[in-house]
Every structure is written in structure tokens, then in C-alpha cells.
Motif scaffolding. Sequence first.
Motif, short mmCIF file in Angstrom:
data_model
loop_
_atom_site.label_atom_id
_atom_site.label_comp_id
_atom_site.label_asym_id
_atom_site.label_seq_id
_atom_site.Cartn_x
_atom_site.Cartn_y
_atom_site.Cartn_z
N ASP A 164 2.05 -13.93 0.91
CA ASP A 164 3.16 -14.86 0.37
C ASP A 164 3.98 -15.38 1.69
O ASP A 164 5.49 -15.77 1.10
N ARG B 82 1.04 -1.16 0.13
CA ARG B 82 0.11 -0.03 0.46
C ARG B 82 0.82 0.91 0.07
O ARG B 82 1.04 1.97 -0.29
N ARG C 86 -2.69 -14.08 -9.84
CA ARG C 86 -1.70 -13.57 -10.55
C ARG C 86 -0.12 -14.99 -10.14
O ARG C 86 -0.14 -15.76 -9.59
N SER D 101 -3.57 -4.11 -5.43
CA SER D 101 -3.43 -5.59 -6.59
C SER D 101 -2.72 -5.92 -7.66
O SER D 101 -1.79 -6.37 -7.75
N ARG E 56 -10.13 -8.73 -5.53
CA ARG E 56 -8.60 -8.41 -5.02
C ARG E 56 -7.70 -10.26 -4.56
O ARG E 56 -7.42 -10.30 -4.58
N ARG F 184 7.25 -6.94 -6.51
CA ARG F 184 7.56 -7.74 -5.15
C ARG F 184 9.12 -8.15 -5.21
O ARG F 184 10.30 -8.23 -4.07
O1 DC Z 1 -3.39 -7.05 3.79
P1 DC Z 1 -3.80 -6.05 2.49
O2 DC Z 1 -5.74 -6.59 2.29
O3 DC Z 1 -2.85 -4.67 3.69
O4 DC Z 1 -2.76 -6.04 1.61
C1 DC Z 1 -2.99 -5.54 0.51
C2 DC Z 1 -2.52 -5.79 -0.81
O5 DC Z 1 -1.62 -6.32 -0.78
C3 DC Z 1 -3.17 -7.00 -1.13
O6 DC Z 1 -4.50 -6.60 -2.17
C4 DC Z 1 -2.17 -8.04 -1.54
C5 DC Z 1 -1.19 -7.54 -1.70
N1 DC Z 1 0.00 -7.87 -1.05
C6 DC Z 1 0.69 -9.46 -1.77
O7 DC Z 1 0.62 -9.68 -3.13
N2 DC Z 1 1.16 -9.87 -0.83
C7 DC Z 1 1.59 -9.62 0.38
N3 DC Z 1 2.49 -10.31 0.73
C8 DC Z 1 0.73 -8.52 1.15
C9 DC Z 1 0.03 -7.84 0.05
#
Ligand code: DC
Length: 229
Positions: A135, A40, A191, A104, A184, A113
Motif C-alpha cells: 500500500d 513480520r 481486506r 497477513s 496470502r 496499520r
Molecule cells: O512483503 P512480505 O511478503 O514480506 O509481506 C508480509 C505480509 O505483510 C504480507 O502478507 C502482506 C503484509 N503487508 C501489508 O499488508 N502491507 C505492506 N505494506 C507490506 C506487507
Amino acid sequence: MFPKNVIAIDGPAASGKSTVAQKVADKLNGFYVSTGNMYRAITLFLMQSKLDLNSEATPEKIDSLLKKLDLSFSKTADGKLSMTINGATADGAIRSPEVAKYVSRIAAMENIRNWLIDRQRNLSKLGLIIMEGRDIGTVIFPDAKYKFFITASPEVRARRRLAQSGETPEGSTVASVAKEIAERDEMDSKRKIAPLKKADDAIFIDTSEMTVEEVVNHIASFVKETPII
Ligand code: DC
């Protein structure tokens, strides 16, 4: 070779994992880390950098902007971790509906990432960390001894998200929030890179009919009673 100071908690949006992870961290005197907040924060930073996330979010543009981003953590006086975005403490803006709309998509990008992997792994040097995300048990700390996958029914998750004021657009209903969460989750699960997925060796917890305290006690007891090999 299990990192003994990592408790990995994964699960879909609004499953209650942040609340649970924070309380587990308090109970076990560890540091709570929300990796969702890191995604975020990057999304907010890109929006503030005037990048149009609908049309301009190419890997090249994002790579050049990431060079200007410093995402850091420091220990606070009350024993927590505080995240800063280019020196400014991250605030409620990272949880706004605008950021939620794009996060997302941003989290699905390989260069984003990759940029985060070592930054997330390095946090384990700080001590006991309770890290939650999508993950953590599969990609970030695949060797963690303690892994949990937390979920709840779509309706329960929508009600929980609605109860967190400021995170949903005005006029939201359980149905509209459930739809946003489902979209979401679908994007996060389908993905190619590091999808939302339960690690084979993670403990599955459906919290739909459990109180927060029950989930926290379940995790904390397991950690205390399961010695590291
Ligand atoms: O947990 P959250 O709802 O605050 O996460 C926000 C977005 O970040 C969610 O749509 C997926 C992504 N996310 C991710 O891809 N991998 C992570 N380890 C944590 C979050």
C-alpha cells in the motif's frame, strides 16, 4: 506536491520486489525499506509476547502490547538501514514459516496499520528511500512521484519463493508454495483496509520473463529520466 525522495514499489508476495528494490536502492544510493518486514516484526513480537494469534488477537490486547514495542531504524556503516525490535537487530526469525503463517492476518488489523503509518512516513526524512510493500503507492505515499507495481505469474513466484531457503516449510513443492502464496494474496487483496492494489498512477511491470537486472534498470532509468515537477 510530490515527495521527490520516495520510490514506492508495491506488488504481491514473491513477485521479486524486495530483490529489485534493494538493487535499485544500491544503484541510486538510497535506503531500502521492506514494510513487509515491519509487519513480520510485529507478528514475531506478538508471538514472543505469548499472544495466541488464533484465539487472542483482539484489538485491545494488541493495542496494549504495541505500547511495549519499539520498532526502530538506524543507519549502518555501509549506508543501509537496520531495523531493531526492542533494541535487538531483526534477524531471520522474522522470515520464518511460522511468522509467514500469521502475518497477513496481523497486517489486516486496523490498529496495527495505524500504528505503522507515521513510522513508515517518517522514514522519508532519512533521505532517498525505496520502500516496498502493498500500500505504499496507495496509502503511505499516495503523492509519490515514482510508483511501481511489480508482479509475476503464480508459478514463477512460487519457484522464486522456494529458492529462498528458510522461508518455506520443509518438503514444500512448487504447488504447495503456490497455494500458500495465493491464499496470502487473496487475504491481502480482499481486506477492507489498505488492500494490495496497484495505484492508478503506478507503472505496472510483469517480471515473469524479465531478469532482475532488466527490472532494476527499467526502474532506475525511469527515475533518472523523469524530472520531478
Ligand atoms: O512483503 P512480505 O511478503 O514480506 O509481506 C508480509 C505480509 O505483510 C504480507 O502478507 C502482506 C503484509 N503487508 C501489508 O499488508 N502491507 C505492506 N505494506 C507490506 C506487507
